[in-house]
Design an enzyme around this catalytic site. Structure first.
Site, PDB file in Angstrom:
ATOM      1  N   CYS A 112      46.086  40.803  38.012  1.00 35.14           N
ATOM      2  CA  CYS A 112      47.298  41.016  38.814  1.00 35.14           C
ATOM      3  C   CYS A 112      48.181  42.093  38.193  1.00 35.14           C
ATOM      4  O   CYS A 112      49.001  42.695  38.891  1.00 35.14           O
ATOM      5  CB  CYS A 112      48.066  39.714  38.945  1.00 35.14           C
ATOM      6  SG  CYS A 112      48.407  38.951  37.350  1.00 35.14           S
ATOM      7  N   GLU A 171      53.278  32.845  42.161  1.00 40.23           N
ATOM      8  CA  GLU A 171      52.883  34.109  41.511  1.00 40.23           C
ATOM      9  C   GLU A 171      51.867  34.766  42.429  1.00 40.23           C
ATOM     10  O   GLU A 171      50.738  34.276  42.547  1.00 40.23           O
ATOM     11  CB  GLU A 171      52.261  33.828  40.131  1.00 40.23           C
ATOM     12  CG  GLU A 171      53.176  33.126  39.152  1.00 40.23           C
ATOM     13  CD  GLU A 171      54.363  33.984  38.759  1.00 40.23           C
ATOM     14  OE1 GLU A 171      54.286  35.213  38.871  1.00 40.23           O
ATOM     15  OE2 GLU A 171      55.378  33.409  38.344  1.00 40.23           O
ATOM     16  N   ASN A 175      40.584  35.211  39.416  1.00 42.37           N
ATOM     17  CA  ASN A 175      40.424  36.417  38.580  1.00 42.37           C
ATOM     18  C   ASN A 175      40.456  36.128  37.084  1.00 42.37           C
ATOM     19  O   ASN A 175      39.751  36.749  36.307  1.00 42.37           O
ATOM     20  CB  ASN A 175      41.452  37.479  38.973  1.00 42.37           C
ATOM     21  CG  ASN A 175      42.865  37.052  38.704  1.00 42.37           C
ATOM     22  OD1 ASN A 175      43.227  35.904  38.928  1.00 42.37           O
ATOM     23  ND2 ASN A 175      43.667  37.961  38.209  1.00 42.37           N
ATOM     24  N   GLU A 234      57.109  32.107  35.246  1.00 43.25           N
ATOM     25  CA  GLU A 234      56.352  31.258  34.337  1.00 43.25           C
ATOM     26  C   GLU A 234      56.639  31.708  32.910  1.00 43.25           C
ATOM     27  O   GLU A 234      57.339  32.683  32.681  1.00 43.25           O
ATOM     28  CB  GLU A 234      54.854  31.386  34.651  1.00 43.25           C
ATOM     29  CG  GLU A 234      54.506  30.905  36.046  1.00 43.25           C
ATOM     30  CD  GLU A 234      53.014  30.899  36.320  1.00 43.25           C
ATOM     31  OE1 GLU A 234      52.327  31.835  35.868  1.00 43.25           O
ATOM     32  OE2 GLU A 234      52.542  29.962  36.987  1.00 43.25           O
TER      33      GLU A 234
HETATM   34  P1  NAD Z   1      43.915  32.986  47.195  1.00 46.06           P
HETATM   35  O1  NAD Z   1      45.327  32.955  47.654  1.00 46.06           O
HETATM   36  O2  NAD Z   1      42.856  33.191  48.191  1.00 46.06           O
HETATM   37  O3  NAD Z   1      43.542  31.633  46.452  1.00 46.06           O
HETATM   38  C1  NAD Z   1      44.225  31.174  45.303  1.00 46.06           C
HETATM   39  C2  NAD Z   1      44.077  29.676  45.209  1.00 46.06           C
HETATM   40  O4  NAD Z   1      44.808  29.076  46.269  1.00 46.06           O
HETATM   41  C3  NAD Z   1      42.652  29.173  45.348  1.00 46.06           C
HETATM   42  O5  NAD Z   1      42.484  28.041  44.522  1.00 46.06           O
HETATM   43  C4  NAD Z   1      42.578  28.785  46.819  1.00 46.06           C
HETATM   44  O6  NAD Z   1      41.602  27.822  47.095  1.00 46.06           O
HETATM   45  C5  NAD Z   1      43.979  28.249  47.048  1.00 46.06           C
HETATM   46  N1  NAD Z   1      44.491  28.338  48.407  1.00 46.06           N
HETATM   47  C6  NAD Z   1      44.244  29.278  49.344  1.00 46.06           C
HETATM   48  N2  NAD Z   1      44.932  29.024  50.482  1.00 46.06           N
HETATM   49  C7  NAD Z   1      45.646  27.881  50.252  1.00 46.06           C
HETATM   50  C8  NAD Z   1      46.532  27.101  51.029  1.00 46.06           C
HETATM   51  N3  NAD Z   1      46.845  27.436  52.285  1.00 46.06           N
HETATM   52  N4  NAD Z   1      47.094  26.005  50.478  1.00 46.06           N
HETATM   53  C9  NAD Z   1      46.815  25.664  49.201  1.00 46.06           C
HETATM   54  N5  NAD Z   1      45.945  26.350  48.420  1.00 46.06           N
HETATM   55  C10 NAD Z   1      45.375  27.455  48.932  1.00 46.06           C
HETATM   56  O7  NAD Z   1      43.874  34.064  46.035  1.00 46.06           O
HETATM   57  P2  NAD Z   1      42.600  34.586  45.242  1.00 46.06           P
HETATM   58  O8  NAD Z   1      41.846  35.487  46.162  1.00 46.06           O
HETATM   59  O9  NAD Z   1      41.923  33.426  44.609  1.00 46.06           O
HETATM   60  O10 NAD Z   1      43.275  35.415  44.066  1.00 46.06           O
HETATM   61  C11 NAD Z   1      43.589  36.771  44.147  1.00 46.06           C
HETATM   62  C12 NAD Z   1      45.054  36.951  44.398  1.00 46.06           C
HETATM   63  O11 NAD Z   1      45.805  36.337  43.345  1.00 46.06           O
HETATM   64  C13 NAD Z   1      45.485  38.397  44.388  1.00 46.06           C
HETATM   65  O12 NAD Z   1      46.373  38.607  45.454  1.00 46.06           O
HETATM   66  C14 NAD Z   1      46.202  38.551  43.054  1.00 46.06           C
HETATM   67  O13 NAD Z   1      47.166  39.568  43.021  1.00 46.06           O
HETATM   68  C15 NAD Z   1      46.824  37.213  42.898  1.00 46.06           C
HETATM   69  N6  NAD Z   1      47.167  36.947  41.505  1.00 46.06           N
HETATM   70  C16 NAD Z   1      48.488  36.961  41.142  1.00 46.06           C
HETATM   71  C17 NAD Z   1      48.853  36.731  39.828  1.00 46.06           C
HETATM   72  C18 NAD Z   1      50.289  36.719  39.401  1.00 46.06           C
HETATM   73  O14 NAD Z   1      50.567  36.293  38.280  1.00 46.06           O
HETATM   74  N7  NAD Z   1      51.220  37.157  40.209  1.00 46.06           N
HETATM   75  C19 NAD Z   1      47.860  36.475  38.879  1.00 46.06           C
HETATM   76  C20 NAD Z   1      46.527  36.478  39.291  1.00 46.06           C
HETATM   77  C21 NAD Z   1      46.181  36.706  40.609  1.00 46.06           C
END
Ligand code: NAD
Length: 479
Positions: free
Chosen positions: A281, A247, A149, A460
């Site tokens: 987020c 996060e 995002n 963080e």
């Molecule tokens: P995602 O969990 O699908 O992927 C995030 C990252 O993790 C990607 O690089 C992905 O390839 C990797 N990944 C996925 N499964 C994994 C595993 N089993 N082991 C290691 N790496 C893995 O998330 P997304 O769809 O890319 O992002 C959207 C999500 O992120 C939403 O839920 C959003 O709320 C969250 N988000 C949270 C924050 C925060 O600060 N809390 C900030 C931004 C986004």
């Protein structure tokens, strides 16, 4: 067509098995290039490079580390146009957002931690005859895994403190938005970052990401992404006691009292709902309005949102671009359908938008406002992470708190009131890691950033990040 490569030991390399994935442009739905589908061998090569680079990087003087990180920040800004264009093309966000928010913040992340590392002091504890002091030592090789995002913004939010603290990094951007992380490698080389200090791998979460998390020489994982993936990572990391910062997802409440500064609240609520197509987020997706203000707010909010222009991300007149991928587009449309089935009334938006010409295959969704749903329904409990918000009235402070806290998530909350005591009372009682009062997303990089409940663990930002990326060692001397 852009072919993305891994960045290992200071060089761009192909994945060992020669496997690639298609990368898509959300604005058009067309393939824009390919990225490595890295496997455990690629990850191992990156970890070995990082391990080899670690002793010299950890031993480098703080001034030298500071200089290199500042040069990376400068390099990002010198490449602002190129990086912003890549970020917008890869994610569907407007070029304006990428130029004014994402890329400047990525530079600021490096600048902030480059400076912070010069000011770190560790604790000492004295008593007669005894002196104890704390060493804060880098951990070694750490993994930084980022979502789609805010691609470069969040990737660098992890990498910069990890490097500042003296670690070497194996990083992975989202497979959906690889381009700016790919371009970062060359900027780091230009800045004089020694080979192996930062390694950037591309590929899928369950394979490439999981291989980083599972690698025995990777001592800590800083992860931002979904709650589901965070739980998977915790399952792998916990039995081997890897340090973890998670996060995760959110479903943030935005609480509006009738005594607020109305114009500022309305303008900000449009942004906090739909900025970056609602894919931040920190976006407030459950909006609670004091009953007496509800009819006025509803009328004005719907009118403002209907006036938002969804269109070509490159067009400066577009307020919203495309959502990030076909899968996410279908997920968000499914959530709107679910809201209808749950009895929600769609006040505006409510579906996909047809675009002309080359944009016809893109993933455009009209900003959507839904009312009439109870707190406990799935629409109000589950993260949508798109241009969709719900609005609902509340009776009083207790009712607002009860509805806001009735959530499995706890990342942030926004509060609009000019009642001083109430603002502080509610800020203390909201079950979130972050509370904005009469503002939204006003970031001070020194403050702790993170959530409670299913929104994650760890913080963080500022010293919190530098603490996470170091191990405290106590030394006690009997005098
Ligand atoms: P995602 O969990 O699908 O992927 C995030 C990252 O993790 C990607 O690089 C992905 O390839 C990797 N990944 C996925 N499964 C994994 C595993 N089993 N082991 C290691 N790496 C893995 O998330 P997304 O769809 O890319 O992002 C959207 C999500 O992120 C939403 O839920 C959003 O709320 C969250 N988000 C949270 C924050 C925060 O600060 N809390 C900030 C931004 C986004």
């Amino acid at each position: 067509m852009i072919q993305v490569h891994n960045f290992i030991n200071g060089a761009y390399v192909s994945p060992v098995a020669g496997q690639y994935l298609d990368n898509y442009a959300p604005a058009t739905g067309l393939i824009s290039g390919t990225i490595p589908n890295s496997d455990a061998t690629d990850v191992d090569n990156a970890v070995q490079a990082a391990n080899a680079a670690f002793p010299a990087w950890a031993a480098l003087s703080l001034e030298k580390r500071h200089e290199i990180l500042l040069k990376i920040a400068d390099g990002i800004l010198q490449n602002l146009d190129k990086l912003a264009a890549a970020e917008s093309a890869d994610s569907g966000k407007t070029l304006h957002t990428a130029r004014t928010i994402d890329i400047p913040r990525a530079a600021l992340n490096f600048r902030f931690f480059a400076t912070a590392l010069l000011h770190v002091a560790s604790e000492s504890h004295h008593q007669p005859g005894v002196l104890s002091y704390t060493l804060r030592q880098p951990i070694g090789v750490v993994g930084c895994i980022a979502p789609w995002n805010l691609p470069l913004y969040l990737f660098t939010w992890k990498i910069a403190p990890a490097l500042a603290a003296g670690n070497c990094v194996v990083g992975k951007p989202s497979e959906i938005t690889p381009l700016t992380a790919y371009l970062l490698g060359a900027i780091c080389n230009e800045a004089g970052l020694p080979p192996g200090v930062l390694n950037i791998l591309h590929g899928l979460g369950p394979t490439t990401g999981a291989a980083i998390v599972g690698h025995p020489a990777v001592k800590a994982i800083s992860f931002t992404g979904s709650t589901r993936a965070g739980a998977d990572i915790a399952r792998v990391a916990a039995p081997v006691f890897k340090k973890l910062s998670l996060e995760l997802g959110g479903k943030n409440p935005n609480i509006i009292f009738a005594d607020c500064d109305y114009d500022k609240m309305l303008e900000t609520t449009v942004r906090s709902s739909f900025n970056n197509q609602g894919q931040i987020c920190l976006c407030g997706s459950r909006i609670y309005i004091e009953k007496s203000l509800y009819p006025t707010f509803k009328k004005d909010f719907v009118a403002r949102v209907k006036a938002l222009k969804v269109g070509d991300p490159a067009d400066p007149a577009s307020n919203l671009g495309a959502v990030v991928s076909k899968a996410h587009f279908e997920k968000v449309l499914g959530c709107i359908e679910l809201a209808r089935q749950e009895g929600g009334i769609v006040l505006c938006g409510g579906g996909a938008l047809e675009m002309p010409g080359s944009l016809a295959g893109g993933y455009y969704i009209a900003p959507t406002i839904i009312e009439g749903l109870p707190t406990q329904c799935r629409t109000n409990q589950e993260e949508i992470f798109g241009p969709v918000v719900t609005i609902q009235p509340f009776d009083d402070e207790n009712d607002a708190l009860a509805q806001a806290n009735d959530s499995p998530y706890g990342l942030s909350a926004t509060l609009w009131t000019n009642h001083l005591q109430r603002a502080h009372r509610m800020a203390g009682a909201l079950q979130t890691g972050i509370v904005w009062v009469n503002t939204w997303m006003l970031r001070d990089l020194r403050t702790p950033f993170g959530g409670v409940k299913n929104s994650g663990m760890g913080r963080e930002g500022g010293w919190e990040a530098l603490r996470f990326f170091t191990e405290a060692k106590n030394v006690t001397v009997e005098l």
